[in-house]
Structure formats: structure tokens, C-alpha cells
Design a protein around this motif. Structure first.
Motif, PDB file in Angstrom:
ATOM      1  N   VAL A  22     -16.389 -27.144  16.388  1.00 58.99           N
ATOM      2  CA  VAL A  22     -17.482 -26.176  16.235  1.00 58.99           C
ATOM      3  C   VAL A  22     -17.151 -24.890  16.983  1.00 58.99           C
ATOM      4  CG1 VAL A  22     -19.912 -25.720  16.717  1.00 58.99           C
ATOM      5  CG2 VAL A  22     -19.203 -27.966  15.884  1.00 58.99           C
ATOM      6  N   ALA A  23     -16.610 -25.028  18.200  1.00 62.46           N
ATOM      7  CA  ALA A  23     -16.259 -23.845  18.986  1.00 62.46           C
ATOM      8  C   ALA A  23     -15.177 -23.027  18.286  1.00 62.46           C
ATOM      9  CB  ALA A  23     -15.795 -24.262  20.375  1.00 62.46           C
ATOM     10  N   GLU A  24     -14.207 -23.700  17.716  1.00 62.06           N
ATOM     11  CA  GLU A  24     -13.145 -22.966  17.019  1.00 62.06           C
ATOM     12  C   GLU A  24     -13.655 -22.360  15.717  1.00 62.06           C
ATOM     13  OE1 GLU A  24      -9.406 -25.062  16.826  1.00 62.06           O
ATOM     14  OE2 GLU A  24      -9.083 -24.344  18.882  1.00 62.06           O
ATOM     15  N   ARG A  25     -14.604 -23.014  15.070  1.00 59.81           N
ATOM     16  CA  ARG A  25     -15.221 -22.428  13.871  1.00 59.81           C
ATOM     17  C   ARG A  25     -15.937 -21.132  14.246  1.00 59.81           C
ATOM     18  NH1 ARG A  25     -18.810 -25.325   9.154  1.00 59.81           N
ATOM     19  NH2 ARG A  25     -16.716 -25.968   8.562  1.00 59.81           N
ATOM     20  N   ALA A  26     -16.467 -21.085  15.453  1.00 59.41           N
ATOM     21  CA  ALA A  26     -17.156 -19.875  15.916  1.00 59.41           C
ATOM     22  C   ALA A  26     -16.190 -18.807  16.412  1.00 59.41           C
ATOM     23  CB  ALA A  26     -18.140 -20.230  17.028  1.00 59.41           C
ATOM     24  N   GLY A  27     -14.873 -19.111  16.411  1.00 55.84           N
ATOM     25  CA  GLY A  27     -13.874 -18.119  16.776  1.00 55.84           C
ATOM     26  C   GLY A  27     -13.446 -18.152  18.224  1.00 55.84           C
ATOM     27  N   HIS A  28     -13.731 -19.231  18.944  1.00 56.91           N
ATOM     28  CA  HIS A  28     -13.355 -19.331  20.352  1.00 56.91           C
ATOM     29  C   HIS A  28     -12.196 -20.309  20.507  1.00 56.91           C
ATOM     30  CE1 HIS A  28     -16.893 -17.041  21.673  1.00 56.91           C
ATOM     31  NE2 HIS A  28     -17.548 -17.708  20.733  1.00 56.91           N
ATOM     32  N   GLU A  29     -11.148 -19.876  21.168  1.00 55.92           N
ATOM     33  CA  GLU A  29      -9.976 -20.732  21.372  1.00 55.92           C
ATOM     34  C   GLU A  29     -10.261 -21.765  22.456  1.00 55.92           C
ATOM     35  OE1 GLU A  29      -5.257 -19.972  21.846  1.00 55.92           O
ATOM     36  OE2 GLU A  29      -6.501 -19.176  23.451  1.00 55.92           O
ATOM     37  N   ILE A  30      -9.927 -23.018  22.156  1.00 61.37           N
ATOM     38  CA  ILE A  30     -10.083 -24.099  23.125  1.00 61.37           C
ATOM     39  C   ILE A  30      -8.679 -24.641  23.423  1.00 61.37           C
ATOM     40  CG2 ILE A  30     -11.097 -26.349  23.614  1.00 61.37           C
ATOM     41  CD1 ILE A  30     -13.189 -24.212  23.269  1.00 61.37           C
ATOM     42  N   PRO A  31      -8.229 -24.564  24.669  1.00 61.03           N
ATOM     43  CA  PRO A  31      -6.892 -25.102  24.980  1.00 61.03           C
ATOM     44  C   PRO A  31      -6.889 -26.616  24.836  1.00 61.03           C
ATOM     45  CG  PRO A  31      -8.054 -24.540  26.998  1.00 61.03           C
ATOM     46  CD  PRO A  31      -8.920 -24.053  25.865  1.00 61.03           C
ATOM     47  N   ARG A  32      -5.737 -27.165  24.477  1.00 59.93           N
ATOM     48  CA  ARG A  32      -5.615 -28.622  24.353  1.00 59.93           C
ATOM     49  C   ARG A  32      -4.152 -29.005  24.404  1.00 59.93           C
ATOM     50  NH1 ARG A  32      -6.281 -27.728  18.689  1.00 59.93           N
ATOM     51  NH2 ARG A  32      -7.968 -26.373  19.334  1.00 59.93           N
ATOM     52  N   PHE A  33      -3.892 -30.243  24.796  1.00 62.68           N
ATOM     53  CA  PHE A  33      -2.550 -30.814  24.731  1.00 62.68           C
ATOM     54  C   PHE A  33      -2.541 -32.106  23.912  1.00 62.68           C
ATOM     55  CE2 PHE A  33      -2.141 -28.381  28.765  1.00 62.68           C
ATOM     56  CZ  PHE A  33      -1.125 -27.533  28.367  1.00 62.68           C
ATOM     57  N   CYS A  34      -3.506 -32.975  24.134  1.00 59.36           N
ATOM     58  CA  CYS A  34      -3.483 -34.266  23.456  1.00 59.36           C
ATOM     59  C   CYS A  34      -4.115 -34.207  22.073  1.00 59.36           C
ATOM     60  CB  CYS A  34      -4.168 -35.341  24.292  1.00 59.36           C
ATOM     61  SG  CYS A  34      -5.961 -35.115  24.470  1.00 59.36           S
ATOM     62  N   TYR A  35      -5.063 -33.309  21.862  1.00 56.48           N
ATOM     63  CA  TYR A  35      -5.785 -33.262  20.587  1.00 56.48           C
ATOM     64  C   TYR A  35      -4.896 -32.696  19.487  1.00 56.48           C
ATOM     65  CZ  TYR A  35      -9.140 -31.894  17.005  1.00 56.48           C
ATOM     66  OH  TYR A  35      -9.799 -31.735  15.807  1.00 56.48           O
ATOM     67  N   HIS A  36      -4.924 -33.342  18.317  1.00 54.90           N
ATOM     68  CA  HIS A  36      -4.249 -32.821  17.131  1.00 54.90           C
ATOM     69  C   HIS A  36      -5.088 -33.178  15.916  1.00 54.90           C
ATOM     70  CE1 HIS A  36      -1.240 -32.253  13.943  1.00 54.90           C
ATOM     71  NE2 HIS A  36      -0.625 -31.453  14.786  1.00 54.90           N
ATOM     72  N   GLU A  37      -5.216 -32.241  14.995  1.00 51.54           N
ATOM     73  CA  GLU A  37      -6.142 -32.396  13.872  1.00 51.54           C
ATOM     74  C   GLU A  37      -5.832 -33.620  13.006  1.00 51.54           C
ATOM     75  OE1 GLU A  37      -4.539 -29.762  14.720  1.00 51.54           O
ATOM     76  OE2 GLU A  37      -5.968 -28.142  15.121  1.00 51.54           O
ATOM     77  N   ARG A  38      -4.582 -34.024  12.933  1.00 50.51           N
ATOM     78  CA  ARG A  38      -4.194 -35.104  12.022  1.00 50.51           C
ATOM     79  C   ARG A  38      -4.010 -36.448  12.726  1.00 50.51           C
ATOM     80  NH1 ARG A  38      -2.966 -32.177   7.359  1.00 50.51           N
ATOM     81  NH2 ARG A  38      -2.314 -30.044   7.819  1.00 50.51           N
ATOM     82  N   LEU A  39      -4.287 -36.495  14.017  1.00 48.79           N
ATOM     83  CA  LEU A  39      -4.134 -37.733  14.775  1.00 48.79           C
ATOM     84  C   LEU A  39      -5.489 -38.176  15.318  1.00 48.79           C
ATOM     85  CD1 LEU A  39      -0.943 -36.786  16.846  1.00 48.79           C
ATOM     86  CD2 LEU A  39      -1.032 -37.958  14.640  1.00 48.79           C
ATOM     87  N   SER A  40      -5.572 -39.453  15.692  1.00 48.08           N
ATOM     88  CA  SER A  40      -6.811 -39.954  16.282  1.00 48.08           C
ATOM     89  C   SER A  40      -7.048 -39.267  17.626  1.00 48.08           C
ATOM     90  CB  SER A  40      -6.722 -41.470  16.470  1.00 48.08           C
ATOM     91  OG  SER A  40      -5.653 -41.795  17.357  1.00 48.08           O
ATOM     92  N   ILE A  41      -8.286 -39.302  18.073  1.00 44.90           N
ATOM     93  CA  ILE A  41      -8.649 -38.615  19.318  1.00 44.90           C
ATOM     94  C   ILE A  41      -8.318 -39.506  20.503  1.00 44.90           C
ATOM     95  CG2 ILE A  41     -10.587 -37.726  20.666  1.00 44.90           C
ATOM     96  CD1 ILE A  41     -11.877 -36.933  17.988  1.00 44.90           C
TER      97      ILE A  41
END
Length: 682
Positions: A22-41
Motif C-alpha cells: 500500500v505504501a509503495e502504491r502511494a509512491g513511498h519507497e520502503i527499504p527491504r532485504f528479505c521481502y520479494h514480490e515473487r517469494l513467500s514472506i
């Protein structure tokens, strides 16, 4: 749609989305290392912390937190900033200062996020821990002291590749990522873990210390190592292609790439043909272009039209095949064939040789029958889609052919054509009851003496169980050669009275045999005058009387048609080696010497002629619209016999001249056959 506030601005979102999305849909960058769109959380790096109201007065991991109606999300408060700085400080406790010598340097998530979200110092003075390196095979170089246990590699190998060879052991500061009993990663997709690693703990072993990212020229092009047409980016330095990386294309390769497509590039520098050769007194000698073309022209003019023929190879672009086809038709020859595997395809509607469901559309199938095909070796990225629908419980999968490890369970129905002639009732019932049944047939099932009978039987089965219906065409042919669909689309098959590949290779069948990059046939039985046009000194060049050096796929702009009928354009990355020329230009020069000058002088003119004769080549990047046809009319009725089906690709790492010239592919092939050899010894 529900609405949440992100930094005070209302944002609509789809149910089931996370706070991070939701935050990225609103245009705000969220840093991450483990999260990936195509993998489980996983939620274990804690870099994506945000402040959420209503909720406890502490930062929360946005990747694992479901978004809710009327939620307030804050991504840049002092609390969030301090929390992220603390997380980054923890992550850097043990990370070594390897940036000047790290292959990830310059394109590293850890570098970027430590600058954007970290502190300018550390409060830790304890000694750093060190972790032993792991042997993960020829494609993955490990520096495990850099690892932050994000587990992206673990989740990719387990979920996408379906080969759980990587995992985490121990706890706390002793935790480390490793392979099962220090074994190699046994996957055709292992190189993707290097792309996924955000910190340089896993890097590309074949390219280690070969380049710095900012030195490379980047070119977007198309892969030709299989028939999927994966979208790639080829990075070059000077005259050498240094590396190949995947580009995102949801309809074809998503954002993954096979090890073969990625690491075959070292084969582009070895065994190259960089000048013409003529065989005299049994030995090849270097020649000028004038000598070589005149020698070929003299033989073509002296031979009767029915005594000359051309075979197109698996890596050919459409322009080279079109020029060859036009030349030989102008000479009066009907002996042309692009089907090195002896397939019976090429006659009938276009849909009869396409992967009609489309690669992304196969995910809608709820029953799949694999016939004479091993998608794990022939098209690993298609195999990941089949695994995806199995994981989701969407489809039942049956196999007629060899029993191979496909990374998902399936119902084994039989070994070959005999089973196809009398398919078990349970399989017929499953296909009939399915809403979107699909049949995927490979090249081996359609080759040989009973190829047309098998094609006819498959067509009859497809009609019986309703594989083709309004809005759905589940009749799919999985090709393994990048040039095959393009060749079939333009009619690069024997004309009336013409000879097939097998017929052309017989002794005394021809006076002149023209091999257009054809390296997967045994031409030694033919006593014709053999001409080879190609890029590598491989099977086709051995025994050739004249060798004409052509361009590899990274050295020319060309059109390729993938197995689903999608036309794509490959771009030139570097120039051809030495005196080598683009294939179509060689054929245009040859045509002038035989008195049948081709009606085009430039590549644009050739493409205009190609698209005029065959309009499908003008629809670049367009997926063919699903259309119905009568599958029962395919092939010819005949005796199916009792032929065991096998994969058309016996060794996926050594099935073309570029791969056979690659040291990395030779090593991967040896490791692939090693387990079988060890078991036999035991």
C-alpha cells in the motif's frame, strides 16, 4: 475498494495487500532485504519498519502486516528513521569491508540502503564473526561472511526451483545458510539466487572479478538458448559479451533466467569462425570471401535444381532463413528443411505447431497431459509455471514418456506411443471433466516414422476431451529450438517433391548440401559438396568443403518467433568476429554470383519482404489471439507402434554449438551426469 492513509494521503488498495504494498502504491519507497514480490514472506530482516495506527506504539514490519480499512501508515517519522538506522547498524555488525573487491559493488542493495537509511557510524567494537565458504556448484560463488540471513535464496530454491538444496542451520550468531551436506545446487535455475542476494554473499562464479558494473554497455535483447524467447539484457565490454541478466516480462520469463541462457556467454569467445575456409586436398585453408563465394556459386550453378538442398539450424534468425529460402526457391530447389529433429510439423494451420495456451495462460489449466516432453530440461521456466499451478492445487498433471524428476508429482501413464493409443480411462475422464484441459507435446513424440500418426492421435484426443473451445486452446507444442517456429511460419519445409532432412543426408541424395548453422545433424554420411554457414567450428563445420563465417545471436539484429508464436527482435550487442558477416548479407552476396540476385540490399528491405510475404512477422511482441481449429485433421492416420518417448534434449547444457564451446556448460553437463555414473558404480 478499501482506503488507507499513507503519510496523511488517502490511498485505495486491493484486499489482501500488505502495508508495504500500500505504501509503495502511494509512491513511498520502503527499504527491504528479505521481502520479494515473487517469494513467500519471511519478515526477518526488519528493514521495512513503519509506524501504523491504530496499533502498538512501536515500529512494525510492513512486509508481513496486512493492510486494513482506515489504517494510518507513516513511513518517515522520527521513530521509523531511528528504527531503520538501528536495524542497519545490526546488519553491518559482521559485514566485511569488501566493497572495493566485491562483484556486487555498484549494484548492491546493502550499499544503497546503508547510504539512504543508515547511520554514519557504528557503536559496536566486538570482533567480527567469520563464516566458512560453501561449495554451491559452478554457478554460485559464496562469501558467506557477508550473508545477513535474508533467506531469499532458500525460498527461491524451495518454492520456485523446487529443489530444496539450500537451507539455514544453527541459531543466533551461529546461524548460516548452507547446502545439504555441502552438495552442489542441483537446479537449472541456480543463477537466479545470485540476482536475488541483496548483499553480495552469493555472486556469479563464472564472471568473478571479470568486470565492474559501470564499465559495461547494456543492450536489451532476446535469448535463443531455448524456444521460450526469454527477455534478457546483454552487458558487453569492448568486443566481448561479459554477462547476461534477465529482463522482466510477465508473459514469458517473469524475472527469472535459466543457467544455460545466463552463463553460456563464454562460449561466444571460443571456437569461433572468423574467416572463410576452403577444403583442398583434404585440408582446410584460409581463403578470401571472393574465393569462398565463387567456389560455392560454381557448385550451385553446376548442380541440377533437384540435387541441391539447405538445412537450417536451431539458432537461426528469421532473416537468415528467409534469404536462404528465397535463394533456393529461385534456384528451383524444393529441398529445404528447418526440422533437424525430424518432426512431422509444418503443414496445416499455424496453430498446429504453436504453444497455443501461451506461457502465462498455461497457469489457467486445470488438467495437463505431457507427451514426450521433459519441460525441466527443454524449458525450465515453463516448468516453474507448471510447478506453480501444482502448488496452488489448480491442476492434475499426467505424463506419457520418460519418468523424470520434474520438481512436482504427476501421474505416470506410460512410456510412449502404445499408451497414447490406449490411454487409461482415468486420464481421459480427468481431461474431459476439466474446464481448461491442456496437452503439451514435445518434439521427440512427433519425430520418427510414426510422427504423423502420433500427431493424428493427439489431435483426435484433443477433440474428444474438448482441449479446444471458445476462448481456450489447450493444444500446445513445446519446441526446444529458437528458430523452429519462425522457420515453420515462413514455410522452410520441403516443397512439393522436396527432401526432408533425413533424406538429404543420405548418400548420393544431393550434389550440394548447404548447412545454415545446422550442427545437430550428422552430415558425414552425405557425400555431397558441403557448405557450412555458421559462427562456431562445431559439427557442421567438420567435414565441410567451404566454411562461411557468420554472426552469433549477440552479433546481429534478428527476428525470432518463440514457441507460443510471439515475434521478438534481438538486438546486436557486439560486432561479428574477424571477417565474419551477418548471415543474410552472405546469402545476398552469394545470390548475385549464381545469377539469382535477391530483391533486397539492406536488412530493412529484407524485413519488408519477409513481413509482406508472411504478415505474422510484422506483429512484433504481440501474442497470437487464441483461435480454434480442427485438431483431428492433423497428421495422418497410421500405426502408432510401440515407441518409447524421450525428451528431445538429451543434454540441455550441450545441445548447440555455443553451449559446447562454453567451459561453464561443459562443467554443468559433467555434474549433471555424475550422479548417474556414481549410482551405476555402486
Amino acid at each position: 475498494m478499501p482506503v488507507a492513509k499513507v503519510n496523511g494521503v488517502e490511498t485505495e488498495f486491493e484486499p489482501g495487500m500488505t502495508v508495504l504494498q500500500v505504501a509503495e502504491r502511494a509512491g513511498h519507497e520502503i527499504p527491504r532485504f528479505c521481502y520479494h514480490e515473487r517469494l513467500s514472506i519471511a519478515g526477518n530482516c526488519r528493514m521495512c519498519l513503519v509506524e501504523v495506527k491504530p496499533g502498538p506504539p512501536k515500529p512494525q514490519a510492513s512486509c508481513a502486516l496486512p493492510a486494513a480499512e482506515n489504517q494510518e501508515i507513516f513511513t518517515d517519522t522520527p521513530m521509523v528513521k531511528k528504527a531503520r538506522e538501528g536495524v542497519m547498524e545490526f546488519l553491518l555488525i559482521n559485514h566485511p569491508l569488501d566493497c572495493p573487491i566485491c562483484d556486487q559493488g555498484g549494484e548492491c542493495d546493502l550499499q544503497d540502503q546503508s547510504v539512504g537509511y543508515g547511520r554514519d557510524g557504528s557503536r559496536y567494537s566486538e570482533n567480527k564473526r567469520a563464516v566458512e565458504e560453501k561449495n554451491m556448484g559452478p554457478t554460485v560463488k559464496t562469501f558467506m561472511t557477508r550473508c545477513i540471513q535474508c533467506t531469499r535464496c532458500v525460498r527461491f530454491i524451495s518454492e520456485i526451483a523446487g529443489v530444496p538444496d539450500i537451507g539455514m542451520i544453527s541459531r543466533g550468531e551461529d546461524a548460516e545458510i548452507t547446502t545439504y551436506l555441502e552438495k552442489n545446487v542441483d537446479s537449472e535455475l541456480s543463477g537466479n539466487v545470485n540476482d536475488l542476494c541483496p548483499v553480495g554473499a552469493l555472486t556469479h562464479r563464472p564472471w568473478q572479478y571479470h568486470y565492474r558494473p559501470w564499465e559495461l554497455k547494456k543492450t536489451e535483447t532476446i535469448d535463443v538458448m531455448d524456444a521460450l524467447g526469454s527477455n534478457i539484457r546483454a552487458d558487453s565490454k569492448g568486443a566481448e559479451v561479459m554477462r547476461v541478466l534477465p529482463r522482466v516480462n510477465e508473459g514469458i520469463n517473469e524475472e527469472w533466467l535459466t543457467d544455460k541462457s545466463r552463463y553460456v556467454v563464454d562460449g561466444l569467445q571460443k571456437r569461433r569462425l572468423d574467416r572463410p575456409y576452403i577444403r583442398e586436398n583434404g585440408k582446410l585453408r584460409a581463403a578470401t570471401w571472393e574465393e569462398a563465394l565463387n567456389a560455392v556459386a560454381a557448385k550451385l550453378k553446376a548442380a541440377p535444381a533437384n540435387r541441391i538442398g539447405a538445412i537450417a539450424g536451431d539458432l537461426q534468425d528469421a532473416e537468415g532463413m528467409k534469404a536462404t529460402l528465397d535463394l533456393f526457391r529461385a534456384l528451383g530447389s524444393a529441398n529445404t528443411d528447418c526440422r533437424q529433429d525430424g518432426s512431422s510439423l509444418g503443414y496445416g494451420p499455424r496453430e498446429s505447431w504453436l504453444f497455443n495456451s501461451s506461457l502465462i495462460g498455461i497457469e489457467q489449466a486445470d488438467a495437463v497431459l505431457l507427451v514426450g516432453v521433459n519441460p525441466r530440461t527443454e524449458a525450465p521456466l515453463l516448468n516453474t509455471r507448471l510447478r506453480k499451478i501444482w502448488l496452488a492445487g489448480k491442476a492434475e498433471i499426467g505424463v506419457i514418456g520418460e519418468q523424470a524428476d520434474l520438481t512436482y508429482p504427476y501421474s505416470y501413464l506410460g512410456a510412449g506411443s502404445k499408451t497414447l493409443g490406449k490411454l487409461p480411462k482415468v486420464a481421459i475422464d480427468t481431461l474431459t471433466k476439466a474446464q481448461r484441459p491442456a496437452i503439451i507435446v514435445g518434439g521427440d513424440a512427433l519425430s520418427g516414422d510414426n510422427g504423423e500418426a502420433v500427431l493424428n492421435a493427439l489431435g483426435a484426443l484433443a477433440k474428444k476431451v474438448g482441449v479446444i473451445a471458445d476462448g481456450w486452446n489447450g493444444f500446445n507444442v513445446l519446441h526446444h529450438a529458437a528458430s523452429r517456429v519462425g522457420g515453420l511460419d515462413m514455410g522452410f519445409v520441403p516443397g512439393e517433391g522436396g527432401l526432408t532432412v533425413a533424406d538429404m543426408l543420405k548418400p548420393d541424395a544431393l550434389d550440394v548440401l548447404f548447412l545454415l548453422g545446422a550442427d545437430e545433424v550428422n552430415a558425414t554420411a552425405s557425400n555431397a559438396f558441403r557448405v557450412y554457414l555458421g559462427s562456431h567450428g562445431d559439427n557442421g563445420a567438420h567435414g565441410a568443403d567451404v566454411i562461411l563465417p557468420g554472426a552469433a545471436y549477440t552479433e546481429k539484429s534478428g527476428l525470432y518467433v518463440n514457441t507460443e508464436g510471439r515475434v521478438q527482435m534481438a538486438e546486436r550487442v557486439v560486432f561479428p568476429k574477424g571477417d565474419a558477416k551477418e548471415d543474410w548479407a552472405i546469402l545476398r552476396a552469394l545470390s548475385a554470383r549464381v545469377g539469382q540476385t535477391l530483391p533486397y540490399d539492406t536488412l530493412d528491405q529484407l524485413r519488408t519482404k519477409l513481413m509482406g510475404d508472411h504478415p505474422t512477422f510484422g506483429r512484433i511482441d504481440a501474442l497470437p489471439t487464441p483461435s480454434t481449429f480442427d485438431p483431428s485433421a492433423l497428421g495422418k492416420k497410421g500405426d502408432l507402434g510401440d515407441t518409447a518417448f524421450a525428451s528431445a534434449v538429451a543434454d540441455p547444457y550441450l545441445n548447440n554449438p555455443i553451449a559446447r564451446a562454453s567451459d561453464t556448460m561443459v562443467e554443468l553437463s559433467a555434474l549433471r551426469s555424475a550422479p548417474a555414473a556414481a549410482m551405476a558404480a555402486e
